[in-house]
Motif scaffolding. Structure first.
Motif, PDB file in Angstrom:
ATOM      1  N   ARG A  40      27.247  54.943  88.448  1.00  0.00           N
ATOM      2  CA  ARG A  40      27.179  54.725  89.892  1.00  0.00           C
ATOM      3  C   ARG A  40      26.876  56.045  90.620  1.00  0.00           C
ATOM      4  NH1 ARG A  40      29.355  50.487  91.955  1.00  0.00           N
ATOM      5  NH2 ARG A  40      31.114  50.408  90.509  1.00  0.00           N
ATOM      6  N   ALA A  41      27.526  57.110  90.206  1.00  0.00           N
ATOM      7  CA  ALA A  41      27.340  58.409  90.848  1.00  0.00           C
ATOM      8  C   ALA A  41      25.958  59.007  90.573  1.00  0.00           C
ATOM      9  CB  ALA A  41      28.430  59.382  90.379  1.00  0.00           C
ATOM     10  N   ARG A  42      25.446  58.802  89.380  1.00  0.00           N
ATOM     11  CA  ARG A  42      24.186  59.444  88.995  1.00  0.00           C
ATOM     12  C   ARG A  42      22.952  58.577  89.204  1.00  0.00           C
ATOM     13  NH1 ARG A  42      25.575  63.474  84.820  1.00  0.00           N
ATOM     14  NH2 ARG A  42      27.148  64.718  85.893  1.00  0.00           N
ATOM     15  N   ILE A  43      23.107  57.238  89.099  1.00  0.00           N
ATOM     16  CA  ILE A  43      21.947  56.349  89.080  1.00  0.00           C
ATOM     17  C   ILE A  43      22.028  55.293  90.181  1.00  0.00           C
ATOM     18  CG2 ILE A  43      20.666  54.655  87.694  1.00  0.00           C
ATOM     19  CD1 ILE A  43      21.917  56.310  85.237  1.00  0.00           C
ATOM     20  N   GLY A  44      23.188  54.699  90.359  1.00  0.00           N
ATOM     21  CA  GLY A  44      23.373  53.613  91.309  1.00  0.00           C
ATOM     22  C   GLY A  44      24.238  52.553  90.671  1.00  0.00           C
ATOM     23  N   SER A  45      24.220  51.379  91.248  1.00  0.00           N
ATOM     24  CA  SER A  45      25.035  50.292  90.723  1.00  0.00           C
ATOM     25  C   SER A  45      24.563  49.907  89.326  1.00  0.00           C
ATOM     26  CB  SER A  45      24.946  49.071  91.644  1.00  0.00           C
ATOM     27  OG  SER A  45      23.647  48.483  91.538  1.00  0.00           O
ATOM     28  N   TRP A  46      25.432  49.190  88.603  1.00  0.00           N
ATOM     29  CA  TRP A  46      25.036  48.736  87.265  1.00  0.00           C
ATOM     30  C   TRP A  46      23.842  47.799  87.363  1.00  0.00           C
ATOM     31  CZ3 TRP A  46      26.621  51.369  83.308  1.00  0.00           C
ATOM     32  CH2 TRP A  46      26.203  50.956  82.047  1.00  0.00           C
ATOM     33  N   GLN A  47      23.752  47.044  88.447  1.00  0.00           N
ATOM     34  CA  GLN A  47      22.609  46.157  88.662  1.00  0.00           C
ATOM     35  C   GLN A  47      21.314  46.974  88.722  1.00  0.00           C
ATOM     36  OE1 GLN A  47      22.583  42.839  88.501  1.00  0.00           O
ATOM     37  NE2 GLN A  47      20.357  42.947  88.679  1.00  0.00           N
ATOM     38  N   GLN A  48      21.368  48.143  89.333  1.00  0.00           N
ATOM     39  CA  GLN A  48      20.178  48.996  89.403  1.00  0.00           C
ATOM     40  C   GLN A  48      19.777  49.503  88.015  1.00  0.00           C
ATOM     41  OE1 GLN A  48      21.960  51.463  92.531  1.00  0.00           O
ATOM     42  NE2 GLN A  48      20.100  51.109  93.723  1.00  0.00           N
ATOM     43  N   VAL A  49      20.748  49.762  87.172  1.00  0.00           N
ATOM     44  CA  VAL A  49      20.449  50.161  85.790  1.00  0.00           C
ATOM     45  C   VAL A  49      19.747  49.007  85.078  1.00  0.00           C
ATOM     46  CG1 VAL A  49      21.419  50.886  83.575  1.00  0.00           C
ATOM     47  CG2 VAL A  49      22.382  51.787  85.707  1.00  0.00           C
ATOM     48  N   LEU A  50      20.289  47.804  85.231  1.00  0.00           N
ATOM     49  CA  LEU A  50      19.686  46.631  84.605  1.00  0.00           C
ATOM     50  C   LEU A  50      18.265  46.402  85.111  1.00  0.00           C
ATOM     51  CD1 LEU A  50      22.714  44.174  84.733  1.00  0.00           C
ATOM     52  CD2 LEU A  50      21.887  45.467  82.741  1.00  0.00           C
ATOM     53  N   GLU A  51      18.045  46.630  86.391  1.00  0.00           N
ATOM     54  CA  GLU A  51      16.712  46.449  86.962  1.00  0.00           C
ATOM     55  C   GLU A  51      15.707  47.457  86.412  1.00  0.00           C
ATOM     56  OE1 GLU A  51      17.552  46.574  91.150  1.00  0.00           O
ATOM     57  OE2 GLU A  51      18.384  44.541  91.141  1.00  0.00           O
ATOM     58  N   ARG A  52      16.193  48.560  85.883  1.00  0.00           N
ATOM     59  CA  ARG A  52      15.314  49.547  85.244  1.00  0.00           C
ATOM     60  C   ARG A  52      15.004  49.156  83.795  1.00  0.00           C
ATOM     61  NH1 ARG A  52      18.172  52.742  89.036  1.00  0.00           N
ATOM     62  NH2 ARG A  52      16.838  54.235  90.092  1.00  0.00           N
ATOM     63  N   GLY A  53      15.529  48.008  83.369  1.00  0.00           N
ATOM     64  CA  GLY A  53      15.218  47.494  82.039  1.00  0.00           C
ATOM     65  C   GLY A  53      16.123  48.002  80.942  1.00  0.00           C
ATOM     66  N   ALA A  54      17.343  48.412  81.312  1.00  0.00           N
ATOM     67  CA  ALA A  54      18.250  48.950  80.299  1.00  0.00           C
ATOM     68  C   ALA A  54      19.668  48.456  80.521  1.00  0.00           C
ATOM     69  CB  ALA A  54      18.236  50.471  80.320  1.00  0.00           C
ATOM     70  N   ASP A  55      20.362  48.293  79.422  1.00  0.00           N
ATOM     71  CA  ASP A  55      21.790  48.020  79.425  1.00  0.00           C
ATOM     72  C   ASP A  55      22.364  48.849  78.282  1.00  0.00           C
ATOM     73  OD1 ASP A  55      24.243  46.964  80.077  1.00  0.00           O
ATOM     74  OD2 ASP A  55      23.748  44.899  79.551  1.00  0.00           O
ATOM     75  N   LEU A  56      23.670  48.956  78.206  1.00  0.00           N
ATOM     76  CA  LEU A  56      24.319  49.756  77.166  1.00  0.00           C
ATOM     77  C   LEU A  56      25.200  48.883  76.304  1.00  0.00           C
ATOM     78  CD1 LEU A  56      25.731  52.927  78.943  1.00  0.00           C
ATOM     79  CD2 LEU A  56      23.795  52.806  77.410  1.00  0.00           C
ATOM     80  N   VAL A  57      25.211  49.166  75.011  1.00  0.00           N
ATOM     81  CA  VAL A  57      26.205  48.596  74.114  1.00  0.00           C
ATOM     82  C   VAL A  57      26.873  49.748  73.381  1.00  0.00           C
ATOM     83  CG1 VAL A  57      25.038  46.376  73.830  1.00  0.00           C
ATOM     84  CG2 VAL A  57      24.539  48.231  72.239  1.00  0.00           C
ATOM     85  N   VAL A  58      28.128  49.573  73.047  1.00  0.00           N
ATOM     86  CA  VAL A  58      28.855  50.588  72.286  1.00  0.00           C
ATOM     87  C   VAL A  58      28.563  50.358  70.815  1.00  0.00           C
ATOM     88  CG1 VAL A  58      31.145  51.434  71.634  1.00  0.00           C
ATOM     89  CG2 VAL A  58      30.650  50.853  74.006  1.00  0.00           C
ATOM     90  N   ALA A  59      28.142  51.416  70.135  1.00  0.00           N
ATOM     91  CA  ALA A  59      27.830  51.335  68.712  1.00  0.00           C
ATOM     92  C   ALA A  59      28.918  51.968  67.845  1.00  0.00           C
ATOM     93  CB  ALA A  59      26.485  52.004  68.428  1.00  0.00           C
ATOM     94  N   GLU A  60      29.638  52.923  68.410  1.00  0.00           N
ATOM     95  CA  GLU A  60      30.636  53.639  67.598  1.00  0.00           C
ATOM     96  C   GLU A  60      31.612  54.339  68.533  1.00  0.00           C
ATOM     97  OE1 GLU A  60      30.574  57.086  64.108  1.00  0.00           O
ATOM     98  OE2 GLU A  60      28.718  56.482  65.090  1.00  0.00           O
ATOM     99  N   THR A  61      32.893  54.337  68.159  1.00  0.00           N
ATOM    100  CA  THR A  61      33.904  55.057  68.935  1.00  0.00           C
ATOM    101  C   THR A  61      34.833  55.826  67.997  1.00  0.00           C
ATOM    102  OG1 THR A  61      35.523  53.262  68.934  1.00  0.00           O
ATOM    103  CG2 THR A  61      33.936  53.294  70.744  1.00  0.00           C
ATOM    104  N   ARG A  62      35.336  56.909  68.523  1.00  0.00           N
ATOM    105  CA  ARG A  62      36.361  57.684  67.827  1.00  0.00           C
ATOM    106  C   ARG A  62      37.196  58.358  68.895  1.00  0.00           C
ATOM    107  NH1 ARG A  62      36.983  62.781  67.128  1.00  0.00           N
ATOM    108  NH2 ARG A  62      34.849  63.311  67.656  1.00  0.00           N
ATOM    109  N   LEU A  63      38.493  58.106  68.868  1.00  0.00           N
ATOM    110  CA  LEU A  63      39.407  58.757  69.800  1.00  0.00           C
ATOM    111  C   LEU A  63      40.537  59.423  69.020  1.00  0.00           C
ATOM    112  CD1 LEU A  63      39.773  56.123  72.676  1.00  0.00           C
ATOM    113  CD2 LEU A  63      38.387  58.207  72.664  1.00  0.00           C
TER     114      LEU A  63
END
Length: 132
Positions: A40-63
């Motif tokens: 939101r701070a760098r690009i805009g709403s999540w809808q705006q990200v989707l409108e750019r043709g991209a979404d994110l999925v998590v592939a790997e995590t380590r905490l």
């Protein structure tokens, strides 16, 4: 790679376990809230990200859990983007309370086409915003 984005959250009572500390699984929920705020701070709403043709999925995590957080404490979640590949990125979250490191790790995301779910290159305007 970038100026590190930080988002603050306050621990709610329901996020604590019977030991009185934040249940470990909630850290990924906290992380997810912070990532949406980063975008939101760098690009805009999540809808705006989707409108750019991209979404994110998590592939790997380590905490790695170093110290507990408790009810009503404020936690700062810093999200340095440590790698931007062709179709993936790595964020190395750090959770702090009053400057003390509580939890850190790495989360690898893959960019996918929202319509097909197939991986896709990071849109150039998204790449620029995340590496600014």
């Amino acid at each position: 790679m970038t100026d590190t984005f930080t988002h603050r959250i306050r621990v709610r009572y329901s996020e604590c376990d019977q030991q009185g500390v934040v249940f470990n699984g909630h850290y990924m929920f906290f992380y997810d809230v912070a990532v949406v705020e980063l975008f939101r701070a760098r690009i805009g709403s999540w809808q705006q990200v989707l409108e750019r043709g991209a979404d994110l999925v998590v592939a790997e995590t380590r905490l790695r859990y170093r110290a507990p957080a408790r009810f009503d404490e404020e936690i700062d979640i810093s999200l340095p983007v440590t790698h931007l590949g062709t179709t993936s990125m790595v964020i190395s979250p750090q959770f702090h309370r009053d400057g003390r490191l509580l939890t850190d790790g790495e989360v690898r995301h893959v960019f996918v086409d929202p319509a097909t779910g197939q991986k896709t290159p990071i849109p150039e305007e998204v790449r620029s915003a995340l590496s600014a």
